[in-house]
Design a protein around this motif. Structure first.
Motif, PDB file in Angstrom:
ATOM      1  N   ALA A  32       2.671  -2.972  -7.061  1.00  0.00           N
ATOM      2  CA  ALA A  32       2.832  -2.877  -8.514  1.00  0.00           C
ATOM      3  C   ALA A  32       1.770  -1.976  -9.132  1.00  0.00           C
ATOM      4  N   SER A  33       0.531  -2.056  -8.643  1.00  0.00           N
ATOM      5  CA  SER A  33      -0.548  -1.223  -9.180  1.00  0.00           C
ATOM      6  C   SER A  33      -0.284   0.253  -8.911  1.00  0.00           C
ATOM      7  N   LEU A  34       0.115   0.572  -7.684  1.00  0.00           N
ATOM      8  CA  LEU A  34       0.408   1.974  -7.351  1.00  0.00           C
ATOM      9  C   LEU A  34       1.597   2.487  -8.159  1.00  0.00           C
ATOM     10  N   LEU A  35       2.601   1.646  -8.341  1.00  0.00           N
ATOM     11  CA  LEU A  35       3.780   2.073  -9.098  1.00  0.00           C
ATOM     12  C   LEU A  35       3.431   2.313 -10.556  1.00  0.00           C
ATOM     13  N   VAL A  36       2.688   1.388 -11.174  1.00  0.00           N
ATOM     14  CA  VAL A  36       2.300   1.542 -12.579  1.00  0.00           C
ATOM     15  C   VAL A  36       1.441   2.788 -12.770  1.00  0.00           C
ATOM     16  N   ALA A  37       0.441   2.968 -11.912  1.00  0.00           N
ATOM     17  CA  ALA A  37      -0.473   4.101 -12.061  1.00  0.00           C
ATOM     18  C   ALA A  37       0.242   5.430 -11.833  1.00  0.00           C
ATOM     19  N   SER A  38       1.093   5.496 -10.813  1.00  0.00           N
ATOM     20  CA  SER A  38       1.755   6.765 -10.496  1.00  0.00           C
ATOM     21  C   SER A  38       2.829   7.120 -11.513  1.00  0.00           C
ATOM     22  N   LEU A  39       3.513   6.129 -12.069  1.00  0.00           N
ATOM     23  CA  LEU A  39       4.497   6.420 -13.118  1.00  0.00           C
ATOM     24  C   LEU A  39       3.822   6.868 -14.411  1.00  0.00           C
ATOM     25  N   ARG A  40       2.666   6.286 -14.701  1.00  0.00           N
ATOM     26  CA  ARG A  40       1.967   6.598 -15.941  1.00  0.00           C
ATOM     27  C   ARG A  40       1.134   7.878 -15.841  1.00  0.00           C
ATOM     28  N   HIS A  41       0.576   8.128 -14.640  1.00  0.00           N
ATOM     29  CA  HIS A  41      -0.341   9.269 -14.487  1.00  0.00           C
ATOM     30  C   HIS A  41       0.119  10.238 -13.405  1.00  0.00           C
ATOM     31  N   ARG A  42       1.360  10.133 -12.981  1.00  0.00           N
ATOM     32  CA  ARG A  42       2.006  11.008 -12.002  1.00  0.00           C
ATOM     33  C   ARG A  42       1.579  10.699 -10.567  1.00  0.00           C
ATOM     34  N   ILE A  43       0.276  10.598 -10.307  1.00  0.00           N
ATOM     35  CA  ILE A  43      -0.228  10.268  -8.976  1.00  0.00           C
ATOM     36  C   ILE A  43      -1.334   9.236  -9.112  1.00  0.00           C
ATOM     37  N   ALA A  44      -1.338   8.238  -8.231  1.00  0.00           N
ATOM     38  CA  ALA A  44      -2.411   7.238  -8.198  1.00  0.00           C
ATOM     39  C   ALA A  44      -3.473   7.715  -7.214  1.00  0.00           C
ATOM     40  N   VAL A  45      -4.714   7.812  -7.668  1.00  0.00           N
ATOM     41  CA  VAL A  45      -5.802   8.286  -6.800  1.00  0.00           C
ATOM     42  C   VAL A  45      -6.808   7.163  -6.570  1.00  0.00           C
ATOM     43  N   PHE A  46      -7.359   7.135  -5.358  1.00  0.00           N
ATOM     44  CA  PHE A  46      -8.337   6.115  -4.990  1.00  0.00           C
ATOM     45  C   PHE A  46      -9.159   6.651  -3.829  1.00  0.00           C
ATOM     46  N   ASN A  47     -10.191   5.904  -3.453  1.00  0.00           N
ATOM     47  CA  ASN A  47     -11.106   6.327  -2.397  1.00  0.00           C
ATOM     48  C   ASN A  47     -10.638   5.766  -1.057  1.00  0.00           C
ATOM     49  N   PRO A  48     -10.199   6.611  -0.119  1.00  0.00           N
ATOM     50  CA  PRO A  48      -9.684   6.075   1.153  1.00  0.00           C
ATOM     51  C   PRO A  48     -10.761   5.445   2.032  1.00  0.00           C
ATOM     52  N   GLU A  49     -12.041   5.866   1.877  1.00  0.00           N
ATOM     53  CA  GLU A  49     -13.086   5.275   2.711  1.00  0.00           C
ATOM     54  C   GLU A  49     -13.262   3.788   2.405  1.00  0.00           C
ATOM     55  N   GLY A  50     -13.423   3.462   1.123  1.00  0.00           N
ATOM     56  CA  GLY A  50     -13.613   2.066   0.759  1.00  0.00           C
ATOM     57  C   GLY A  50     -12.360   1.239   0.967  1.00  0.00           C
ATOM     58  N   THR A  51     -11.212   1.778   0.555  1.00  0.00           N
ATOM     59  CA  THR A  51      -9.967   1.033   0.689  1.00  0.00           C
ATOM     60  C   THR A  51      -9.606   0.828   2.150  1.00  0.00           C
ATOM     61  N   GLY A  52      -9.862   1.850   2.979  1.00  0.00           N
ATOM     62  CA  GLY A  52      -9.589   1.717   4.407  1.00  0.00           C
ATOM     63  C   GLY A  52     -10.459   0.661   5.061  1.00  0.00           C
ATOM     64  N   ALA A  53     -11.736   0.605   4.666  1.00  0.00           N
ATOM     65  CA  ALA A  53     -12.633  -0.412   5.213  1.00  0.00           C
ATOM     66  C   ALA A  53     -12.159  -1.811   4.829  1.00  0.00           C
ATOM     67  N   ALA A  54     -11.719  -1.970   3.574  1.00  0.00           N
ATOM     68  CA  ALA A  54     -11.221  -3.270   3.129  1.00  0.00           C
ATOM     69  C   ALA A  54      -9.956  -3.662   3.892  1.00  0.00           C
ATOM     70  N   LEU A  55      -9.048  -2.707   4.075  1.00  0.00           N
ATOM     71  CA  LEU A  55      -7.806  -2.998   4.782  1.00  0.00           C
ATOM     72  C   LEU A  55      -8.073  -3.370   6.237  1.00  0.00           C
ATOM     73  N   ALA A  56      -8.984  -2.657   6.894  1.00  0.00           N
ATOM     74  CA  ALA A  56      -9.308  -2.971   8.286  1.00  0.00           C
ATOM     75  C   ALA A  56      -9.868  -4.386   8.406  1.00  0.00           C
ATOM     76  N   THR A  57     -10.694  -4.785   7.448  1.00  0.00           N
ATOM     77  CA  THR A  57     -11.271  -6.136   7.482  1.00  0.00           C
ATOM     78  C   THR A  57     -10.191  -7.189   7.274  1.00  0.00           C
ATOM     79  N   VAL A  58      -9.296  -6.954   6.316  1.00  0.00           N
ATOM     80  CA  VAL A  58      -8.198  -7.897   6.071  1.00  0.00           C
ATOM     81  C   VAL A  58      -7.319  -8.033   7.308  1.00  0.00           C
ATOM     82  N   ALA A  59      -6.978  -6.900   7.933  1.00  0.00           N
ATOM     83  CA  ALA A  59      -6.112  -6.932   9.118  1.00  0.00           C
ATOM     84  C   ALA A  59      -6.765  -7.702  10.258  1.00  0.00           C
ATOM     85  N   THR A  60      -8.068  -7.488  10.462  1.00  0.00           N
ATOM     86  CA  THR A  60      -8.775  -8.193  11.532  1.00  0.00           C
ATOM     87  C   THR A  60      -8.843  -9.689  11.257  1.00  0.00           C
TER      88      THR A  60
END
Length: 366
Positions: free
Chosen positions: A116-144
């Motif tokens: 929902a966050s990506l959809l809202v941001a990308s529809l409102r601002h064309r593209i949703a941008v974020f930091n892949p280093e921090g988000t990737g680290a968080a995702l790896a921790t959640v997956a583990t």
């Protein structure tokens, strides 16, 4: 009269949490008639909105990523208390409650809130941008954490059924605490910039860039009211849980749906806060809330239920079934592909929301 009404309306974020706690004191442990259930539901919704308001005040004062961390930890700590309380009261039927609620939290945050966050941001601002280093680290921790705590119990052989032996459960609990502690240190101390919102040019938006932050006194007051609001949300959710259980049973749905409904109620404050951040083009804040909530839900719940299992009777079943394992694996793969570019379009948001819809459909009709 009009002035008095406006004054009361302006104070509702302070009035509703207090009202929720007072109502909780009168309804705790009692069977609620239909009219009271309606009142509890209304106050519950107001508490959710009040929690979001006070979380945003605190976030504005302390800046990111501390603001999203405060809300994630506050919600999860009280969610853990709710799970342990329901397990103590539920008997044998609560053996899978921790698993169902934690997995629901992971699917709600990693697919529902992220999508929902990506959809809202990308529809409102064309593209949703974020930091892949921090988000990737968080995702790896959640997956583990999810694999160690929710997948491996289905493959161990020390005890029959999808459950850990005491030694295995202790290892999973300690690993969860260590990984969560390492992530919080990374997020707030050593690599804080990885978790701050960024511009479309890739420049970090620091907390110092925001003017007009509330005073320390106002932030402290909001922290106290946020705590009351979250206690109200979780406590009142427990109060209406018998009505939820009756409705689920009457509809012929599985008992695990109760965990899904409770997780949806408890995660409402973070969901609304994440969507508001996405509308302001602060997608990194939205992802901090979503993945941080998933991580806190596992990293704090598993150690808590491991400790509670010492005095709670009955088995603690943590292992997911094959259907949910497939959904978890697909979520990790899709999330990885979403995170790597650091940019997302409405397509990525839609994919995550379809996965979330599939989870809800299969929860109701497995």
């Amino acid at each position: 009269m009009v002035v008095r009404f406006r004054s009361l309306a302006a104070r509702w974020p302070a009035v509703v949490p207090v009202a929720a706690v007072v109502l909780l004191a009168f309804t705790w442990g009692r069977a609620l008639p239909g009219g009271v259930v309606v009142l509890v539901t209304v106050i519950l919704a107001g508490s959710v909105l009040a929690a979001v308001h006070h979380a945003e005040v605190i976030a504005h004062r302390v800046g990111e990523p501390f603001g999203s961390l405060v809300l994630a930890i506050a919600v999860t700590v009280i969610e853990v208390a709710l799970i342990v309380t329901l397990m103590a009261d539920g008997g044998a039927k609560s053996a899978t409650l921790a698993r169902d609620t934690v997995f629901a939290a992971v699917m709600i945050t990693c697919n529902g809130v992220v999508g929902a966050s990506l959809l809202v941001a990308s529809l409102r601002h064309r593209i949703a941008v974020f930091n892949p280093e921090g988000t990737g680290a968080a995702l790896a921790t959640v997956a583990t954490l999810a694999t160690l705590s929710l997948v491996l119990p289905g493959f161990t052989t020390s005890k029959p059924g999808p459950q850990f032996s005491p030694a295995q459960l202790t290892f999973a609990a300690l690993s969860s605490l260590i990984l969560y502690g390492l992530f919080v240190t990374t997020q707030t101390v050593r690599h804080r910039d990885y978790f701050l919102p960024i511009t479309r040019q890739g420049e970090v938006i620091r907390a110092d860039d925001h003017a007009g932050a509330p005073s320390a006194r106002a932030a402290a007051l909001s922290l106290g009211l946020l705590t009351l609001a979250l206690i109200g949300v979780v406590g009142l959710a427990k109060g209406v849980s018998p009505a939820i259980e009756s409705g689920v049973a009457a509809a012929g749905m599985p008992q695990s749906v109760v965990g899904v409904v409770i997780a949806l109620l408890v995660l409402l404050p973070e969901t609304i806060a994440a969507l508001r951040s996405a509308r302001r083009d602060r997608v990194q804040t939205s992802l901090n809330l979503a993945l941080g909530s998933a991580m806190a839900s596992i990293g704090l719940t598993i150690p808590a239920v491991a400790l509670a299992s010492v005095w709670l009777s009955g088995p603690l079943l943590l292992g997911l079934g094959p259907l949910h394992m497939v959904l978890l694996a697909l979520t990790v793969v899709v999330s990885s592909l979403t995170v790597v570019p650091g940019r997302a379009t409405p397509l990525q948001g839609g994919v995550h929301l379809v996965l979330f819809g599939a989870y809800l459909e299969l929860a109701v009709s497995p």
